[in-house]
Design an enzyme around this catalytic site. Structure first.
Site, PDB file in Angstrom:
ATOM      1  CG  HIS A 125      37.927  39.317  41.790  1.00 31.38           C
ATOM      2  ND1 HIS A 125      38.393  40.609  41.763  1.00 31.38           N
ATOM      3  CD2 HIS A 125      38.931  38.575  42.301  1.00 31.38           C
ATOM      4  CE1 HIS A 125      39.631  40.636  42.247  1.00 31.38           C
ATOM      5  NE2 HIS A 125      39.971  39.419  42.585  1.00 31.38           N
ATOM      6  CG  ASP A 202      36.539  38.346  36.024  1.00 34.15           C
ATOM      7  OD1 ASP A 202      36.447  38.634  37.231  1.00 34.15           O
ATOM      8  OD2 ASP A 202      37.605  37.963  35.499  1.00 34.15           O
TER       9      ASP A 202
HETATM   10  C1  C6P Z   1      38.033  36.154  38.911  1.00 34.59           C
HETATM   11  C2  C6P Z   1      39.038  37.257  39.028  1.00 34.59           C
HETATM   12  N1  C6P Z   1      38.760  38.464  38.467  1.00 34.59           N
HETATM   13  C3  C6P Z   1      39.648  39.486  38.544  1.00 34.59           C
HETATM   14  C4  C6P Z   1      40.858  39.335  39.208  1.00 34.59           C
HETATM   15  C5  C6P Z   1      41.798  40.510  39.251  1.00 34.59           C
HETATM   16  O1  C6P Z   1      42.998  40.198  38.578  1.00 34.59           O
HETATM   17  P1  C6P Z   1      44.209  41.262  38.665  1.00 34.59           P
HETATM   18  O2  C6P Z   1      45.310  40.684  37.819  1.00 34.59           O
HETATM   19  O3  C6P Z   1      44.575  41.330  40.151  1.00 34.59           O
HETATM   20  O4  C6P Z   1      43.659  42.570  38.175  1.00 34.59           O
HETATM   21  C6  C6P Z   1      41.177  38.097  39.813  1.00 34.59           C
HETATM   22  C7  C6P Z   1      42.470  37.904  40.575  1.00 34.59           C
HETATM   23  N2  C6P Z   1      42.234  37.125  41.771  1.00 34.59           N
HETATM   24  C8  C6P Z   1      43.365  36.879  42.643  1.00 34.59           C
HETATM   25  C9  C6P Z   1      43.668  38.082  43.484  1.00 34.59           C
HETATM   26  S1  C6P Z   1      42.363  38.428  44.595  1.00 34.59           S
HETATM   27  C10 C6P Z   1      43.064  35.652  43.515  1.00 34.59           C
HETATM   28  O5  C6P Z   1      43.937  35.285  44.322  1.00 34.59           O
HETATM   29  O6  C6P Z   1      41.995  35.039  43.322  1.00 34.59           O
HETATM   30  C11 C6P Z   1      40.256  37.042  39.709  1.00 34.59           C
HETATM   31  O7  C6P Z   1      40.523  35.837  40.269  1.00 34.59           O
END
Ligand code: C6P
Length: 409
Positions: A125, A202
């Site tokens: 990500h 992650d």
């Molecule tokens: C594997 C992974 N790693 C980090 C994040 C970030 O999470 P945050 O709470 O935005 O900081 C996400 C959040 N992915 C959302 C927004 S792109 C999705 O629709 O898939 C994720 O899936």
């Protein structure tokens, strides 16, 4: 724990009763954010109604109550992921992205230099990929990417080739938010530790969806977000092994994170407060502890089984169409999501038409642009499942896709 009762669970989520001009909501965008059950909303309301106060042990009763609840929430989250160091290994951030940036700045900027390598995967990500990419630019370190094969699995031979004596950090997504691939994080941790490298996992798509024991994995750092696991937005978690967090310097300075301040210099508060500068995410952190209770009540084994069963069913239903390309591993070997493309219809149009059927899916690159480039697709549509979704909702997804096909035929 007793098998999961979707009906009972759905009664905790009033939002799921929503209709759009008589069309019921079918919420299938849980990888983006989950919905929030009444007990968690109640915990936030109770905080603001009865003991809202700033924390860190002000002398008045309200501050004592808020401080204890906020500090205890760290212990609860530690217990949820098997961190025996309790609150000293749990930093509350704003989200998983900030958790990853905390390590990149507080460890990476200090420890990395020319010749050091950061090993990522092609399915990372942007929260990890862009962060480590930019830290590498600042420090002269090099980022390398473990390849993903045609089925959406990591090429572990390539991983063994890349993770070597120059590797300082391995950063890997536990469950891909685009492919649904569940990566072998224990094996990758062993590979990293054999080379005296650290590993950052992650866990944004794993902690909400399956039992996670950070010590069994032996990860050095683990990041996830409260809003994807029945918690509110505004709270993320950074788990770090105590000795690493002890050695790391903070990168956000100010009140709360200090011990002693003079005009010349300052010393830092104990863990984890050293990494929580300024007024922290008090209500959100307390509510996240409530979300841990809510999920543990259901049982994370049940959560895992339910989400994977829906993803398997969706994969099977979508596979009935010869003009749908599904991304990632087979039906029975993936997390609680399915990304796909309908040959003749752009993902954005698919999402639009599904929305007309009340079905909420994500369309785009899911913050994994390099992966989409590699797969040769500009975007994908993604259905992602959680504890309150049903097989009937998967059928609604399929009906919407049949409509999309007719409209664009
Ligand atoms: C594997 C992974 N790693 C980090 C994040 C970030 O999470 P945050 O709470 O935005 O900081 C996400 C959040 N992915 C959302 C927004 S792109 C999705 O629709 O898939 C994720 O899936």
């Amino acid at each position: 724990s007793a098998p999961l009762s979707v009906e009972d669970i759905r009664s905790d989520f009033p939002i799921l009763e929503r209709e759009f001009d008589g069309t019921p909501l079918v919420y299938l965008d849980n990888a983006a954010t989950s919905q929030t059950p009444e007990p968690v909303v109640d915990a936030i309301v109770e905080y603001y109604h009865t003991y809202n106060s700033n924390v860190h042990r002000g002398l008045h009763q309200l501050s004592q109550e808020a401080s204890i609840a906020y500090e205890d929430a760290h212990d609860r989250v530690a217990e949820f992921i098997g961190a025996s160091g309790e609150r000293e290994e749990i930093v509350f951030t704003k989200n998983a992205t900030e958790s990853m940036n905390t390590v990149a700045y507080a460890w990476g900027l200090e420890e990395l230099g020319p010749g050091d390598e950061i090993v990522l995967t092609e399915m990372e990500h942007h929260a990890a990929l862009v962060t480590w990419q930019q830290i590498a630019k600042k420090t002269g370190a090099t980022v390398r990417f473990i390849e993903v094969d045609d089925e959406g699995y990591l090429d572990m031979d390539h991983a063994r080739e890349l993770i070597g004596p120059d590797t300082a950090m391995v950063s890997v997504v536990h469950v891909s938010n685009t492919l649904g691939t569940v990566n072998p994080v224990s094996e990758l941790t062993d590979l990293a530790h054999e080379q005296d490298a650290l590993i950052f996992v992650d866990g944004a798509q794993s902690v909400p969806h399956m039992p996670v024991d950070v010590e069994a994995i032996d990860a050095d750092f683990f990041a996830f977000s409260g809003h994807k696991m029945c918690g509110p937005t505004g709270v993320g978690v950074l788990y770090g092994k105590k000795h690493l967090l002890e050695e790391m310097q903070p990168y956000l300075y100010g009140g709360m994170m200090i011990e002693k301040v003079t005009f010349e210099d300052s010393t830092w508060h104990e863990l984890p407060w050293k990494f929580e500068a300024g007024t922290p995410v008090i209500a959100q952190g307390i509510a996240l502890a409530e979300a841990c209770d809510y999920l543990d009540e259901i049982g994370m084994d049940n959560v895992k089984r339910h989400g994977e069963a829906l993803a398997e069913y969706a994969h099977e239903r979508l596979s009935e169409f010869d003009d749908i390309e599904i991304l990632g591993p087979p039906a029975d070997d993936r997390g609680a999501l399915v990304s796909f493309n309908l040959d003749t219809v752009h993902a954005h149009d698919v999402s639009e038409i599904l929305n007309a059927h009340g079905v909420a899916v994500r369309a785009g690159d899911h913050c994994t642009q390099p992966l989409h480039d590699k797969l040769g697709v500009p975007a994908s549509a993604r259905a992602s499942f959680y504890i309150y979704n049903t097989r009937e909702e998967v059928d609604k997804l399929v009906e919407g896709l049949e409509d999309a096909r007719e409209l664009f035929a």
